[in-house]
Design an enzyme around this catalytic site. Structure first.
Site, PDB file in Angstrom:
ATOM      1  N   THR A  85     -56.514  28.098   9.343  1.00 31.29           N
ATOM      2  CA  THR A  85     -57.566  27.082   9.354  1.00 31.29           C
ATOM      3  C   THR A  85     -57.068  25.640   9.353  1.00 31.29           C
ATOM      4  OG1 THR A  85     -57.708  27.181   6.931  1.00 31.29           O
ATOM      5  CG2 THR A  85     -59.188  28.615   8.186  1.00 31.29           C
ATOM      6  N   THR A  97     -66.272  29.737  13.675  1.00 31.29           N
ATOM      7  CA  THR A  97     -66.358  28.314  13.371  1.00 31.29           C
ATOM      8  C   THR A  97     -67.115  27.502  14.409  1.00 31.29           C
ATOM      9  OG1 THR A  97     -64.971  26.311  13.055  1.00 31.29           O
ATOM     10  CG2 THR A  97     -64.129  28.006  14.523  1.00 31.29           C
ATOM     11  N   ASP A  98     -67.628  26.360  13.980  1.00 40.34           N
ATOM     12  CA  ASP A  98     -68.265  25.416  14.893  1.00 40.34           C
ATOM     13  C   ASP A  98     -67.253  24.769  15.839  1.00 40.34           C
ATOM     14  OD1 ASP A  98     -67.108  24.032  12.669  1.00 40.34           O
ATOM     15  OD2 ASP A  98     -68.290  22.258  13.126  1.00 40.34           O
ATOM     16  N   TYR A 151     -57.049  25.303  17.282  1.00 36.32           N
ATOM     17  CA  TYR A 151     -57.785  26.049  16.268  1.00 36.32           C
ATOM     18  C   TYR A 151     -59.072  26.631  16.855  1.00 36.32           C
ATOM     19  CZ  TYR A 151     -60.928  26.913  12.335  1.00 36.32           C
ATOM     20  OH  TYR A 151     -61.837  27.480  11.482  1.00 36.32           O
TER      21      TYR A 151
END
Length: 316
Positions: free
Chosen positions: A88, A127-128, A152
């Site tokens: 992350t 995730t956004d 990412y």
């Protein structure tokens, strides 16, 4: 009764799942795994927030090893996998693409493969950051094309695609701006900085919604406990309700913490050069998850107050 595997259980979300599943009444048994042991600080926090009888044990499992997953799942008769593990560090991912791809895509594929083999349910957190390349000004829907702006987001998108390609029973939940009492996160950083800095600049041109990891954990628990994940498979969005910028988020943190001496000023994101361009607008549309699972989502300031109250309890 089912046996449920939680990976990455020593992270923010994994620890919150430990807490919310403590009172599980269905008889389901949770197996909490990670590649590292929980810190003494995290264990102490878990016991203070969840009670002395909370499960703080961690079984070792390397999800980059397909055979290790297969052995664990079959040996413990796992039928549900909740994946909270991920690489992350958004900036570091730019220099560690191979590792990010391994953890965010290949490991996810491994979990999906084994889940399919046992005809189980795979709940995966995304995730956004899969968005951002295209200019949005309305909340992002699940079916929108992924346009990540960095490694990412790209590797997390690859993870989603791997699950869909494998074809296991799955629920993918995209979330955003995650924070909690545990680990390092924006809330705890700003709580510290607004307490010691006379002035602080925070970007106002990146807009989204903070997500209290406990609220996400409760949503995941509801989906798993209700058995509705099999009948409502697909991609969903979950964050707290509302919209704000990082500047707005910081202002509320300081206000609720009574850190009134810090002068917080808005600034543009280009004043803080970064290796990766972050999404300027990544508000998630949560209509689908609310309608499919009957989930009620707290407003972001309400969730923030709850987390701050917990942090106060931990400091006493």
């Amino acid at each position: 009764m089912r046996n449920i595997l939680v990976t990455g259980s020593n992270g923010q979300l994994g620890n919150e799942i430990r807490i919310v599943t403590k009172e599980c009444t269905s008889g389901d048994l949770y197996f909490f795994t990670d590649v590292i042991d929980a810190s003494e600080e995290s264990i102490a926090m878990l016991r203070k927030l969840g009670g002395s009888d909370i499960d703080v044990s961690t079984r070792k499992l390397d999800i980059t090893n397909l055979e290790a997953i297969r052995s664990f799942v079959r040996g413990n008769q796992i039928t549900v996998i909740i994946n909270c593990a991920a690489y992350t560090n958004v900036d570091a991912a730019e220099d560690n693409q191979e590792l990010a791809e391994l953890l965010n895509a290949k490991a996810v594929e491994n979990l999906a493969v084994v889940s399919k083999e046992v005809q189980g349910l795979f709940v995966h957190v995304s995730t956004d950051y899969v968005f951002g390349g295209d200019p949005y000004n309305t909340p992002c829907k699940e079916e929108q094309k992924g346009t990540p702006t960095g490694v990412y987001g790209l590797t997390k998108l690859h993870g989603e695609q791997a699950i869909q390609k494998v074809g296991c029973n799955h629920v993918i939940i995209r979330t955003a701006w995650l924070y909690s009492e545990f680990g390092k996160n924006f809330l705890k950083t700003m709580l510290n900085l607004t307490a010691i800095k006379p002035q602080l600049k925070v970007v106002f041109d990146q807009v989204g919604t903070p997500t209290y990891a406990k609220d996400l954990a409760e949503a995941i628990y509801h989906i798993v406990d209700s058995r509705e994940g099999f009948t409502h498979q697909g991609i969903y969005h979950f964050s707290n309700e509302g919209v704000c910028s990082w500047f707005d988020f910081t202002k509320m943190i300081a206000e609720y913490a009574c850190h009134t001496k810090c002068d917080i000023q808005p600034c543009h994101s280009d004043e803080f050069p970064s290796k990766v361009k972050r999404p300027a607008y990544s508000v998630l549309d949560k209509t689908k998850v609310k309608e499919a699972f009957g989930i009620k989502i707290p407003y972001w300031t309400t969730a923030l107050k709850e987390c701050l109250n917990d942090l106060m309890r931990l400091s006493i």
